[in-house]
Write a protein that holds these residues in place. Sequence first.
Motif, PDB file in Angstrom:
ATOM      1  N   LEU A   1      -7.450   7.798   4.141  1.00 47.76           N
ATOM      2  CA  LEU A   1      -7.343   6.491   4.780  1.00 47.76           C
ATOM      3  C   LEU A   1      -6.111   5.724   4.326  1.00 47.76           C
ATOM      4  CD1 LEU A   1     -11.069   5.286   4.563  1.00 47.76           C
ATOM      5  CD2 LEU A   1      -9.902   6.370   6.494  1.00 47.76           C
ATOM      6  N   CYS A   2      -5.660   5.946   3.100  1.00 46.39           N
ATOM      7  CA  CYS A   2      -4.512   5.197   2.584  1.00 46.39           C
ATOM      8  C   CYS A   2      -3.868   6.007   1.472  1.00 46.39           C
ATOM      9  CB  CYS A   2      -4.956   3.828   2.080  1.00 46.39           C
ATOM     10  SG  CYS A   2      -3.633   2.839   1.384  1.00 46.39           S
ATOM     11  N   ASP A   3      -2.560   6.249   1.583  1.00 49.85           N
ATOM     12  CA  ASP A   3      -1.867   7.090   0.604  1.00 49.85           C
ATOM     13  C   ASP A   3      -0.937   6.275  -0.291  1.00 49.85           C
ATOM     14  OD1 ASP A   3      -1.397   9.574  -0.553  1.00 49.85           O
ATOM     15  OD2 ASP A   3       0.450   9.862   0.604  1.00 49.85           O
ATOM     16  N   ARG A   4      -1.139   4.966  -0.344  1.00 50.82           N
ATOM     17  CA  ARG A   4      -0.276   4.118  -1.159  1.00 50.82           C
ATOM     18  C   ARG A   4      -0.661   4.225  -2.631  1.00 50.82           C
ATOM     19  NH1 ARG A   4      -1.948  -1.134   1.351  1.00 50.82           N
ATOM     20  NH2 ARG A   4      -1.051  -1.975  -0.581  1.00 50.82           N
ATOM     21  N   SER A   5       0.323   3.959  -3.516  1.00 50.00           N
ATOM     22  CA  SER A   5       0.079   3.993  -4.961  1.00 50.00           C
ATOM     23  C   SER A   5      -0.162   2.611  -5.545  1.00 50.00           C
ATOM     24  CB  SER A   5       1.274   4.640  -5.682  1.00 50.00           C
ATOM     25  OG  SER A   5       2.451   3.851  -5.502  1.00 50.00           O
ATOM     26  N   ASP A   6      -0.037   1.568  -4.718  1.00 49.96           N
ATOM     27  CA  ASP A   6      -0.274   0.216  -5.209  1.00 49.96           C
ATOM     28  C   ASP A   6      -1.642  -0.298  -4.741  1.00 49.96           C
ATOM     29  OD1 ASP A   6       0.413   0.053  -2.574  1.00 49.96           O
ATOM     30  OD2 ASP A   6       2.100  -1.337  -2.853  1.00 49.96           O
TER      31      ASP A   6
ATOM     32  N   ALA B   1     -12.251   1.837   7.336  1.00 50.35           N
ATOM     33  CA  ALA B   1     -11.083   2.671   7.614  1.00 50.35           C
ATOM     34  C   ALA B   1      -9.938   1.835   8.183  1.00 50.35           C
ATOM     35  CB  ALA B   1     -11.471   3.781   8.593  1.00 50.35           C
ATOM     36  N   GLU B   2     -10.276   0.906   9.069  1.00 49.61           N
ATOM     37  CA  GLU B   2      -9.252   0.050   9.667  1.00 49.61           C
ATOM     38  C   GLU B   2      -8.607  -0.857   8.618  1.00 49.61           C
ATOM     39  OE1 GLU B   2      -8.959  -3.536  13.006  1.00 49.61           O
ATOM     40  OE2 GLU B   2     -10.760  -2.287  12.880  1.00 49.61           O
ATOM     41  N   LEU B   3      -9.411  -1.414   7.724  1.00 48.53           N
ATOM     42  CA  LEU B   3      -8.875  -2.301   6.693  1.00 48.53           C
ATOM     43  C   LEU B   3      -7.978  -1.551   5.723  1.00 48.53           C
ATOM     44  CD1 LEU B   3     -12.091  -4.402   5.897  1.00 48.53           C
ATOM     45  CD2 LEU B   3     -10.003  -5.233   7.016  1.00 48.53           C
ATOM     46  N   LEU B   4      -8.365  -0.344   5.327  1.00 49.27           N
ATOM     47  CA  LEU B   4      -7.580   0.422   4.373  1.00 49.27           C
ATOM     48  C   LEU B   4      -6.269   0.917   4.982  1.00 49.27           C
ATOM     49  CD1 LEU B   4     -10.354   2.434   2.510  1.00 49.27           C
ATOM     50  CD2 LEU B   4      -9.031   0.502   1.658  1.00 49.27           C
ATOM     51  N   ARG B   5      -6.261   1.118   6.269  1.00 41.54           N
ATOM     52  CA  ARG B   5      -5.013   1.540   6.921  1.00 41.54           C
ATOM     53  C   ARG B   5      -4.078   0.359   7.121  1.00 41.54           C
ATOM     54  NH1 ARG B   5      -8.714   4.703  10.460  1.00 41.54           N
ATOM     55  NH2 ARG B   5      -8.678   6.855   9.710  1.00 41.54           N
ATOM     56  N   GLY B   6      -4.630  -0.851   7.027  1.00 38.09           N
ATOM     57  CA  GLY B   6      -3.816  -2.047   7.169  1.00 38.09           C
ATOM     58  C   GLY B   6      -3.185  -2.431   5.846  1.00 38.09           C
ATOM     59  N   ASN B   7      -2.764  -3.692   5.766  1.00 40.65           N
ATOM     60  CA  ASN B   7      -2.076  -4.162   4.572  1.00 40.65           C
ATOM     61  C   ASN B   7      -2.724  -5.483   4.141  1.00 40.65           C
ATOM     62  OD1 ASN B   7      -0.303  -4.502   2.489  1.00 40.65           O
ATOM     63  ND2 ASN B   7       1.389  -5.239   3.763  1.00 40.65           N
ATOM     64  N   HIS B   8      -3.819  -5.375   3.412  1.00 38.72           N
ATOM     65  CA  HIS B   8      -4.572  -6.550   2.984  1.00 38.72           C
ATOM     66  C   HIS B   8      -4.543  -6.670   1.465  1.00 38.72           C
ATOM     67  CE1 HIS B   8      -6.249  -7.060   7.036  1.00 38.72           C
ATOM     68  NE2 HIS B   8      -6.390  -5.743   7.047  1.00 38.72           N
ATOM     69  N   ARG B   9      -4.576  -7.886   0.981  1.00 36.82           N
ATOM     70  CA  ARG B   9      -4.597  -8.088  -0.474  1.00 36.82           C
ATOM     71  C   ARG B   9      -5.927  -7.656  -1.074  1.00 36.82           C
ATOM     72  NH1 ARG B   9      -3.831 -13.422  -2.656  1.00 36.82           N
ATOM     73  NH2 ARG B   9      -5.349 -14.039  -1.083  1.00 36.82           N
ATOM     74  N   TYR B  10      -7.015  -7.922  -0.373  1.00 34.75           N
ATOM     75  CA  TYR B  10      -8.344  -7.596  -0.883  1.00 34.75           C
ATOM     76  C   TYR B  10      -9.178  -6.962   0.208  1.00 34.75           C
ATOM     77  CZ  TYR B  10      -7.326 -10.520  -4.948  1.00 34.75           C
ATOM     78  OH  TYR B  10      -6.759 -11.034  -6.075  1.00 34.75           O
TER      79      TYR B  10
ATOM     80  N   PRO C   1       5.596  -6.297  -9.677  1.00 30.95           N
ATOM     81  CA  PRO C   1       6.199  -5.965  -8.376  1.00 30.95           C
ATOM     82  C   PRO C   1       5.296  -5.002  -7.603  1.00 30.95           C
ATOM     83  CG  PRO C   1       7.780  -5.695 -10.181  1.00 30.95           C
ATOM     84  CD  PRO C   1       6.442  -5.881 -10.809  1.00 30.95           C
ATOM     85  N   GLY C   2       5.230  -5.171  -6.306  1.00 29.83           N
ATOM     86  CA  GLY C   2       4.435  -4.268  -5.482  1.00 29.83           C
ATOM     87  C   GLY C   2       3.648  -5.034  -4.448  1.00 29.83           C
ATOM     88  N   ASP C   3       3.263  -4.321  -3.422  1.00 28.92           N
ATOM     89  CA  ASP C   3       2.468  -4.903  -2.346  1.00 28.92           C
ATOM     90  C   ASP C   3       1.014  -4.508  -2.601  1.00 28.92           C
ATOM     91  OD1 ASP C   3       1.850  -6.251  -0.105  1.00 28.92           O
ATOM     92  OD2 ASP C   3       2.585  -4.742   1.300  1.00 28.92           O
ATOM     93  N   TRP C   4       0.375  -5.143  -3.560  1.00 28.42           N
ATOM     94  CA  TRP C   4      -0.900  -4.686  -4.105  1.00 28.42           C
ATOM     95  C   TRP C   4      -2.078  -4.963  -3.175  1.00 28.42           C
ATOM     96  CZ3 TRP C   4      -0.813  -1.828  -8.453  1.00 28.42           C
ATOM     97  CH2 TRP C   4       0.322  -1.907  -9.267  1.00 28.42           C
ATOM     98  N   THR C   5      -2.978  -3.997  -3.154  1.00 23.33           N
ATOM     99  CA  THR C   5      -4.272  -4.150  -2.473  1.00 23.33           C
ATOM    100  C   THR C   5      -5.372  -3.814  -3.460  1.00 23.33           C
ATOM    101  OG1 THR C   5      -3.424  -3.622  -0.261  1.00 23.33           O
ATOM    102  CG2 THR C   5      -5.790  -3.282  -0.654  1.00 23.33           C
ATOM    103  N   PHE C   6      -6.375  -4.672  -3.551  1.00 23.20           N
ATOM    104  CA  PHE C   6      -7.521  -4.439  -4.428  1.00 23.20           C
ATOM    105  C   PHE C   6      -8.760  -4.161  -3.573  1.00 23.20           C
ATOM    106  CE2 PHE C   6      -4.514  -6.719  -6.982  1.00 23.20           C
ATOM    107  CZ  PHE C   6      -4.633  -6.130  -8.237  1.00 23.20           C
ATOM    108  N   VAL C   7      -9.329  -2.998  -3.805  1.00 22.52           N
ATOM    109  CA  VAL C   7     -10.551  -2.603  -3.099  1.00 22.52           C
ATOM    110  C   VAL C   7     -11.709  -2.775  -4.079  1.00 22.52           C
ATOM    111  CG1 VAL C   7     -11.729  -0.774  -1.831  1.00 22.52           C
ATOM    112  CG2 VAL C   7      -9.221  -0.949  -1.741  1.00 22.52           C
ATOM    113  N   ILE C   8     -12.578  -3.695  -3.791  1.00 16.80           N
ATOM    114  CA  ILE C   8     -13.685  -4.018  -4.709  1.00 16.80           C
ATOM    115  C   ILE C   8     -14.945  -3.372  -4.174  1.00 16.80           C
ATOM    116  CG2 ILE C   8     -15.009  -5.875  -5.782  1.00 16.80           C
ATOM    117  CD1 ILE C   8     -12.430  -7.586  -5.442  1.00 16.80           C
TER     118      ILE C   8
END
Length: 952
Positions: free
Chosen positions: A289-294, A266-275, A221-228
Amino acid sequence: MLVSVPDRERGGQSKVRLRVIDWDQPAENDWLAVNQFNVKGDLYSCIPDLVGFVNGLPLVVIEFKKPGVSARVAFTGNLTHYKAAIPQLFWSNAFLIASNGTDSRIGSLSADWERFFEWKRIESENEPRHVSLEVLLRGTCQPKRCLDYVENFALFTGSKGGLVKIIAQNHQVIGVNNAIAATLEARRRGHGRAGVFWQTQGSGKSYSMAFYSQKIQRKLPGDWTFVIVTDRTDLDEQIAGTFKAAGVVSVAEGDQCHAGSGAQLAELLRGNHRYVFTLIQKFRIPQLLCDRSDVVVITDEAHRSQYDTLALNMRTALPRALFTAFTGTPLIDGEERTREVFGDYVSIYDFQQAVEDGATVPLFYENRSPELQLVNPDLNDDIYAVIEAADLDGEQEQKLERELGRQYHIITRDDRLDTIARDIVRHFLGRGFMGKAIAISIDKATTLRMYIKVQRYWQAETARVRALVEQLSPDPSEEAEQLRQRLHILTTTEMAVIVSPAQNEIADMAALGLDIEPHRRLLTTSEPPLDQRFKEPSDPLRLVFVCAMWLTGFDAPSCSTLYLDKPMRNHTLMQTIARANRVFPGKHSGLIVDYANVFASLEKALALYGGRSGGGSKPIQDKSVLVGQLRQRLTDALGFCAEHGVDIAAIHAQTGGMQRLQLINDAVEALIAPEDRRKRFQEQQRLVQLLQAAIKPDPAAQEFAASVGALNTIAASIRETLNPRPPDISAVLGQIGQVLDQSITGIAIRDQGPASIDLSRIDFQALAEKFKQKKNKKTELEELKALIAAHLAQLVQLNPTRADFRETFEALIASYNAGSRSVEEIYKQLLQLSMQLSAEQQRHIRENLSEEELAMFDILLQSAPDLSDSDRAKVKQSARALVERIKELLVLNWQQKFDARAKLKVVIEEALDIGLPRAYTPELYQQKCEAVFAHIEQAYPERDRSVYSVHG
């Protein structure tokens, strides 16, 4: 799946979505294995041995063979036929299994046999690895594991031949599941350290990233984002390309989420992208830039750039993110901070394990370093030491410029580069497996020079071979075919320089007398791009010249050879050599040809990265290991033939054409049937042929040439009998270059030998005192080594039986270069050796012989039986008489005159027949006749000239 069902309340039909498989509750599914399942196709009916159904869907097809029959036969003889004859059976296929009980392998629907793999562990990396059908079935077909595998460990990626299905290997499944468990634990604890995922280069690390991220997206569960995150543009593009090709992200999504600047990141991390794909260099400013835990940050290759200022900026930008490192070269000396950043290992799949499992091919090391009179044996370490000190203060920068200038001048000597270029041409054409190759130089200018020099020698060889081909008679022969094949490779092979662009590079290179513009134009305008051409096995771009590009994050499976002329160490060296370890059909192993003498660095790197304990067995093996494997396999093949009445030695010993042809026909008759006998012979012959091709052009290949050639001839005759069509010419491409095996065998790479110095005139006691007092002990040691080498060369030239001293000297130097002994210990042993050499120089006086007579005496005594004093005296008298007699026989240009040579052989045989004691057996007598003649050829090139007159 949308299906139409009766609508009982309103009547008629309605469409509802049904789950065909309950992925989360295995017991809620219907599991059925059917033995001898009969399937009818348009033309054929087939009966697979075992089909595994889940809710009526045939997910697994298994084919068995009895023990003793290769599991490969189940693939080539059965599964391949099923795919063509009854394709409907495979519409929902998850994977295939082929087994003979002891050898069991699993592969995808689109995989060739080389990409079928073993399954050695079930649950944990710590299990003892065991190859068996039970392990494979429990690891992949037990309901819970089967559903996990089918749902989360398959990808479809595009290739030139169409869509390819990729299924995870054993180490990827266990590693990814461990990594996900560690990620959840890091999230629960709130420390963000999700661990280090160590899987060696070439074992599918990029696909492991895809499996890892996709399973989390799908199952947790979660709205996950992967930063590679990577630290090099080529790696960044390679990973993003892999994800797009496998459909993990669409092409549009991959391009949109690929950060080209810090602002876009910065724009991508503030958004909601899977990757999000980015370089760590984009984290220039420490800002949130992003304070999410997922958010999960996947870093590729966890080295210095991953915990310096940029890495701290990244953690400021993503304070609640989870960080995991995927690396092929893990924690290294001086980098223990990696644990603080990423945590402990969550998976370890090292270099050696990958080779043993067949995930990568073994690598072999061949040192072909040009011999130079260097005074610094620590060349690699010193160069790296100054490079790594380049960002220090001004005084240290001046030291860098001074030191690097001196060492760089040694590496880039024009005559040295000439020697290497000539050897690359010889070596490339002499290989058994004609895979792609990469030549690596120290910098851009040297890369251009190496390309120019190789081109010059390549054209010269082309002209030479073309002239030979034009002189061939029209009658077909093996030698003629080999020459034509060699000419084909010479005239069709393309080469390219692959270097990164830089400002003012055209002017900078022009100042060095080099024109880079045509190379840059080719790099930017080639269609298809050069990287795609090099990856395509059939493309004629076969040899490329690089200095930094394509050494990491670049996979060309058909690449089998690296020509390494650049000092490297640690993870950079390991990443580089892994360019040659990819699995490819017909490729037994990769070869590292070392011109830069990096073996000491290689051993250090392998100690760190070769095994999980840091000191495991070495996946890079000396070629002698490969020779041993060939010797054993050849012995097995010869024994198998002998069991069925085929004497291979008699075939290659037979010189008469008709008699040899009859023996071959008899061998074909003995081995062609029954089918299991023929297949057993063909398997053994293929393996022997593959091993010999991997050894070439090492001189050791000559030992096996006759027997392997006879086996190949029998196998070819069997194929022709069963399929009388003309043989596919591509099947013999791996044998190109045999016609010049002799010339290749004798090559020794040497710029210049040491000067001839009289070692006996040196005051060693004074030199020892001087050595103790001086700080430059290594310099003094190198000078002493050069003096001993010069004297030793002279003594061996006068008397070939002194070769043992040469071996002693070389062993001492080898141990010194390996760092196993101290400078003082080596110096002391060299002094002892020098004393032995001085005593050896005076031995002829003690024996009451001249140097010429002593050499002859030693040849006659070597390997002789125990002799009495009187017999020894008789041998000594024979040596004196031989020396006196041969001087009378040596006429002008004697070596070119058949009569003179024949007369000399007769005189030698007569003299030894009379002079040697009866203790010499007929076999030993014949050996001595040949040894004496060979010595005379070497020592007396002309009537009035010999090595003794030169040194007298």
